[in-house]
Design a protein around this motif. Sequence first.
Motif, PDB file in Angstrom:
ATOM      1  N   SER A   7       0.838  -1.186   0.000  1.00  0.00           N
ATOM      2  CA  SER A   7       0.000   0.000   0.000  1.00  0.00           C
ATOM      3  C   SER A   7       0.879   1.243   0.000  1.00  0.00           C
ATOM      4  O   SER A   7       2.043   1.205   0.396  1.00  0.00           O
ATOM      5  N   ALA A   8       0.307   2.343  -0.470  1.00  0.00           N
ATOM      6  CA  ALA A   8       1.014   3.616  -0.531  1.00  0.00           C
ATOM      7  C   ALA A   8      -0.007   4.742  -0.489  1.00  0.00           C
ATOM      8  O   ALA A   8      -1.145   4.579  -0.912  1.00  0.00           O
ATOM      9  N   SER A  71       0.838  -5.269  -6.857  1.00  0.00           N
ATOM     10  CA  SER A  71       1.997  -4.882  -7.658  1.00  0.00           C
ATOM     11  C   SER A  71       2.158  -3.373  -7.655  1.00  0.00           C
ATOM     12  O   SER A  71       1.609  -2.677  -8.505  1.00  0.00           O
ATOM     13  N   LEU A  72       2.913  -2.878  -6.692  1.00  0.00           N
ATOM     14  CA  LEU A  72       3.149  -1.447  -6.617  1.00  0.00           C
ATOM     15  C   LEU A  72       4.003  -0.972  -7.788  1.00  0.00           C
ATOM     16  O   LEU A  72       3.874   0.153  -8.246  1.00  0.00           O
ATOM     17  N   ALA A  73       4.847  -1.854  -8.314  1.00  0.00           N
ATOM     18  CA  ALA A  73       5.668  -1.490  -9.478  1.00  0.00           C
ATOM     19  C   ALA A  73       4.785  -1.177 -10.679  1.00  0.00           C
ATOM     20  O   ALA A  73       5.021  -0.207 -11.407  1.00  0.00           O
ATOM     21  N   HIS A  95       5.556   5.550   0.216  1.00  0.00           N
ATOM     22  CA  HIS A  95       5.487   4.105   0.399  1.00  0.00           C
ATOM     23  C   HIS A  95       5.382   3.759   1.878  1.00  0.00           C
ATOM     24  O   HIS A  95       5.710   4.567   2.751  1.00  0.00           O
ATOM     25  N   ALA A  96       4.947   2.543   2.170  1.00  0.00           N
ATOM     26  CA  ALA A  96       4.758   2.092   3.548  1.00  0.00           C
ATOM     27  C   ALA A  96       6.049   2.172   4.359  1.00  0.00           C
ATOM     28  O   ALA A  96       6.016   2.407   5.569  1.00  0.00           O
ATOM     29  N   THR A  99       9.715   5.694   2.184  1.00  0.00           N
ATOM     30  CA  THR A  99      10.370   6.269   1.009  1.00  0.00           C
ATOM     31  C   THR A  99       9.353   7.036   0.167  1.00  0.00           C
ATOM     32  O   THR A  99       8.162   6.717   0.181  1.00  0.00           O
ATOM     33  N   VAL A 100       9.842   8.021  -0.545  1.00  0.00           N
ATOM     34  CA  VAL A 100       8.973   8.893  -1.334  1.00  0.00           C
ATOM     35  C   VAL A 100       9.448   8.895  -2.779  1.00  0.00           C
ATOM     36  O   VAL A 100      10.636   8.998  -3.055  1.00  0.00           O
ATOM     37  N   THR A 101       8.494   8.773  -3.699  1.00  0.00           N
ATOM     38  CA  THR A 101       8.761   8.890  -5.125  1.00  0.00           C
ATOM     39  C   THR A 101       7.896  10.018  -5.658  1.00  0.00           C
ATOM     40  O   THR A 101       6.696  10.043  -5.411  1.00  0.00           O
TER      41      THR A 101
END
Length: 131
Positions: A7-8, A71-73, A95-96, A99-101
């Motif tokens: 999850s995100a 599938s987070l990718a 992200h859980a 980390t941040v994108t």
Amino acid sequence: MPDEIESARIQVFGGDPRHAELEARELREVLHRLDGAQVRFAVPDTQAGTDGAKGTELLTPEVVLVLTTGSLALARTAIKAWVEVRKSRKVRVVHADGTVTEFQGGVSGHEVRELRDGRDHRAGTGPGDER
């Protein structure tokens, strides 16, 4: 497909609250099409101790989505493709694990035509120049 569920939090930014909401709804529909993905609206995080702060985060309206998927990718690929369509789009995926994108919209149609036609008017960006 792995059995692990990821999850995100997805922060969708806009020029004003209405724009941010419209963009978030559109992205939510894109993500709903992914196999096994669940997307819902969430309350944005409030920033403690920001009274009087002048950061851009406070000036840019945001809408938060929570994505749960196997599938987070695949979801990141869909988000990136969605963001690149419009220069004004900006999305941050938290992200859980913390980390941040971040994804920022692509170039405008005018810029694409200039690049395609080889008319880049910025200094030092001609063919063969290193960037």
